[in-house]
Enzyme design. Structure first.
Site, mmCIF file in Angstrom:
data_model
loop_
_atom_site.group_PDB
_atom_site.id
_atom_site.type_symbol
_atom_site.label_atom_id
_atom_site.label_comp_id
_atom_site.label_asym_id
_atom_site.label_seq_id
_atom_site.Cartn_x
_atom_site.Cartn_y
_atom_site.Cartn_z
ATOM 1 N N ARG A 1 65.926 136.665 76.633
ATOM 2 C CA ARG A 1 65.218 136.203 75.441
ATOM 3 C C ARG A 1 63.714 136.456 75.620
ATOM 4 O O ARG A 1 63.116 136.005 76.581
ATOM 5 C CB ARG A 1 65.490 134.699 75.328
ATOM 6 C CG ARG A 1 65.160 134.035 74.059
ATOM 7 C CD ARG A 1 66.026 132.788 73.921
ATOM 8 N NE ARG A 1 67.376 133.196 73.610
ATOM 9 C CZ ARG A 1 67.790 133.564 72.403
ATOM 10 N NH1 ARG A 1 66.968 133.555 71.377
ATOM 11 N NH2 ARG A 1 69.028 133.954 72.205
ATOM 12 N N ASP B 1 58.386 145.580 62.894
ATOM 13 C CA ASP B 1 59.022 144.596 63.765
ATOM 14 C C ASP B 1 60.477 145.051 63.936
ATOM 15 O O ASP B 1 61.309 144.828 63.067
ATOM 16 C CB ASP B 1 58.933 143.227 63.087
ATOM 17 C CG ASP B 1 59.690 142.145 63.837
ATOM 18 O OD1 ASP B 1 60.356 142.463 64.843
ATOM 19 O OD2 ASP B 1 59.622 140.975 63.395
ATOM 20 N N THR C 1 61.949 141.948 69.748
ATOM 21 C CA THR C 1 62.511 140.994 70.694
ATOM 22 C C THR C 1 63.220 141.844 71.748
ATOM 23 O O THR C 1 63.461 143.034 71.541
ATOM 24 C CB THR C 1 63.558 140.066 70.033
ATOM 25 O OG1 THR C 1 64.556 140.881 69.409
ATOM 26 C CG2 THR C 1 62.936 139.158 68.994
ATOM 27 N N TYR D 1 52.338 131.190 88.396
ATOM 28 C CA TYR D 1 51.360 131.359 87.313
ATOM 29 C C TYR D 1 50.687 132.715 87.453
ATOM 30 O O TYR D 1 50.248 133.072 88.551
ATOM 31 C CB TYR D 1 50.293 130.253 87.359
ATOM 32 C CG TYR D 1 50.437 129.325 86.175
ATOM 33 C CD1 TYR D 1 50.195 129.810 84.884
ATOM 34 C CD2 TYR D 1 50.836 128.007 86.328
ATOM 35 C CE1 TYR D 1 50.363 128.990 83.778
ATOM 36 C CE2 TYR D 1 51.001 127.186 85.231
ATOM 37 C CZ TYR D 1 50.766 127.687 83.956
ATOM 38 O OH TYR D 1 50.929 126.873 82.869
ATOM 39 N N LYS E 1 68.225 141.168 71.444
ATOM 40 C CA LYS E 1 69.242 141.453 70.420
ATOM 41 C C LYS E 1 69.956 142.752 70.820
ATOM 42 O O LYS E 1 70.602 142.768 71.857
ATOM 43 C CB LYS E 1 68.585 141.498 69.048
ATOM 44 C CG LYS E 1 67.821 140.214 68.692
ATOM 45 C CD LYS E 1 67.367 140.271 67.263
ATOM 46 C CE LYS E 1 66.242 139.404 66.877
ATOM 47 N NZ LYS E 1 66.190 138.023 66.983
ATOM 48 N N GLU F 1 48.415 134.205 84.717
ATOM 49 C CA GLU F 1 47.650 134.491 83.488
ATOM 50 C C GLU F 1 46.830 135.754 83.680
ATOM 51 O O GLU F 1 46.263 135.990 84.749
ATOM 52 C CB GLU F 1 46.727 133.313 83.170
ATOM 53 C CG GLU F 1 47.456 132.148 82.539
ATOM 54 C CD GLU F 1 46.550 130.957 82.278
ATOM 55 O OE1 GLU F 1 45.348 131.030 82.586
ATOM 56 O OE2 GLU F 1 47.068 129.935 81.783
#
Ligand SMILES: Cc1ncc(COP(=O)(O)O)c(C=O)c1O
Length: 432
Positions: free
Chosen positions: A232, A197, A223, A51, A226, A53
């Site tokens: 991903r 984007d 992203t 974790y 691609k 954060e």
């Protein structure tokens, strides 16, 4: 601890089957690619347990000394790759990165102007079933019916009419490059923020083979899986001197003083909880790969290959939206062949050629049927295919599409696909 094949043979066998499918199909889905073994390895590590954060050096959890370094490497490599001033590599996906933009620049109910989804835009740019269309008032610009291209005069007229708070650029099925300077001058004229984007084209932009949005847009999202060929995921970027090119004073929000801090806080705690540190490590690995000279050669081949495929399909009588492409994808309008996208996708899949059905601009079919297919070159270019093979793929597609459902032809094409795939091996592993 046992290896996966012993511990869980059911899931292992499904992963094995999917790997086999990827190895023995011609993958032409424009939004997909094949990540390297190094990228995949980084994801299958103990970093998934952590974790973290917050941001490096400012976490809400102890024990972050190594993941901090991993995230720092990812950020520095991404900045270098896109000549960016600031980046946040934590978004879990493109949609999450986009959510951070809306949270920073828009209040619910405010108006933005985006690329019509039915003309190639993306769900997160105002679809009524997506948060972007549910929470905000989406207005749209689209492509010209005759040319299949955007018309900057019409976009300006629309912007003057609807006076958006933000203009979004970026698409999942547009085959031409964008005029970022033109968009910026419209945004400045109406006092709007400009957001690009670049999810689809990030790899081509990194390789400097398409126009660069970063110097012209207030914020850019992407992203990473691609054309960029990473794991991903998503990220948010601001271009060089971005704090100033935002052109507006950042609204003060508590102790947050500038745009990058506002975007950071929109990613976390705005849009996500704990970042996926194993995926951030894989992002770092893929950015390292993209910084190598071989990445530019790869992207050049992506463009050559789609041109070869487009040329042969047009020779065979297929109509392409905008009559060609500037990027890695084409949109084939199947109406003149008496086919729809749904049938085309199904019959091609039986012959081991994977594409997706796609609306063409001004389509009269529903999104579940569609009149077109979207075809892209990034994935098969990663496998090493060149123009000769892409020309042949166009012929194989035509054999299937000219004889939909013909079992003999489907079998024949499938056998040739197997042979082609064997010549360009992909993954020789199931788990790393
Ligand atoms: C332009 C664009 N933006 C955003 C996304 C969403 O990315 P993700 O599927 O990672 O949420 C996509 C995905 O296809 C896209 O094409």
């Amino acid at each position: 601890m046992k290896p996966l094949n012993i511990q869980d043979p059911e899931i292992y066998s499904l992963i094995e089957k999917e790997t086999d499918r990827q190895n023995f199909n011609i993958e032409l889905i424009a939004s997909e690619n094949f990540a390297s073994k190094a990228v995949i390895s980084a994801m299958g590590t103990a970093l998934t347990n952590k974790y973290a954060e917050g941001l490096p050096g400012k976490r809400y959890y102890g024990g972050c000394q190594y993941v901090d370094l991993v995230e720092d490497v990812a950020r520095e490599r991404a900045k270098l790759l896109f000549n960016a001033d600031w980046v946040n590599v934590q978004p879990h996906s493109g949609a999450t990165a986009n959510m951070a933009v809306y949270l920073t620049l828009m209040k619910p109910g405010e108006t933005f102007l985006g690329f019509n989804l039915a003309h190639g835009g993306h769900l997160t740019h105002g679809s009524p079933v997506n948060f972007s269309g549910i929470l905000y008032n989406a207005e749209f610009y689209g492509v010209d019916k005759e040319t299949g291209r955007l018309n900057m005069d019409e976009i300006r007229d629309k912007a003057l009419k609807v006076r958006p708070k933000m203009i979004s650029i970026g698409a999942s099925a547009y085959t031409r490059d964008f005029d970022y300077e033109g968009f910026r001058s419209i945004a400045d004229e109406v006092g709007a923020f400009l957001w690009m984007d670049m999810a689809h084209t990030a790899g081509l932009i990194a390789a400097k083979l398409l126009n660069d949005p970063l110097p012209h847009c207030h914020v850019v999202t992407t992203t990473t899986h691609k054309t960029l060929r990473g794991p991903r995921g998503g990220m948010v970027l601001i271009g060089k001197d971005g704090e100033n090119t935002m052109g507006k004073v950042a609204p003060k929000s508590g102790r947050l003083k500038n745009w990058s801090e506002l975007f950071d806080s929109s990613v976390f705690p705005g849009a996500i909880g704990g970042p996926l540190m194993h995926v951030i490590a894989a992002k770092a690995v893929s950015f390292g790969e993209a910084l190598q000279p071989s990445f530019k050669t790869y992207q050049e081949q992506v463009l050559k290959n789609i041109q070869a495929l487009a040329k042969r399909l047009m020779e065979l009588g297929y109509k392409l939206v905008s009559d060609g492409t500037d990027n890695h994808l084409i949109l084939v309008d199947l109406r003149s062949k008496g086919l729809n996208g749904k049938i085309a996708e199904e019959v091609l899949e039986k012959a081991q050629i994977t594409v997706n059905k796609n609306m063409v601009p001004y389509d009269t079919e529903s999104p579940f049927v569609t009149s077109g297919i979207r075809v892209g070159s990034p994935a098969m270019t990663t496998r090493g295919l060149k123009e000769a093979e892409f020309t042949r793929i166009a012929e194989l597609m035509d054999m299937v599409l000219s004889n939909p459902g013909n079992e003999e032809i489907t079998y024949k094409v499938g056998a040739e696909v197997n042979e082609l795939c064997s010549k360009f091996p992909l993954y020789n592993f199931v788990t790393v």
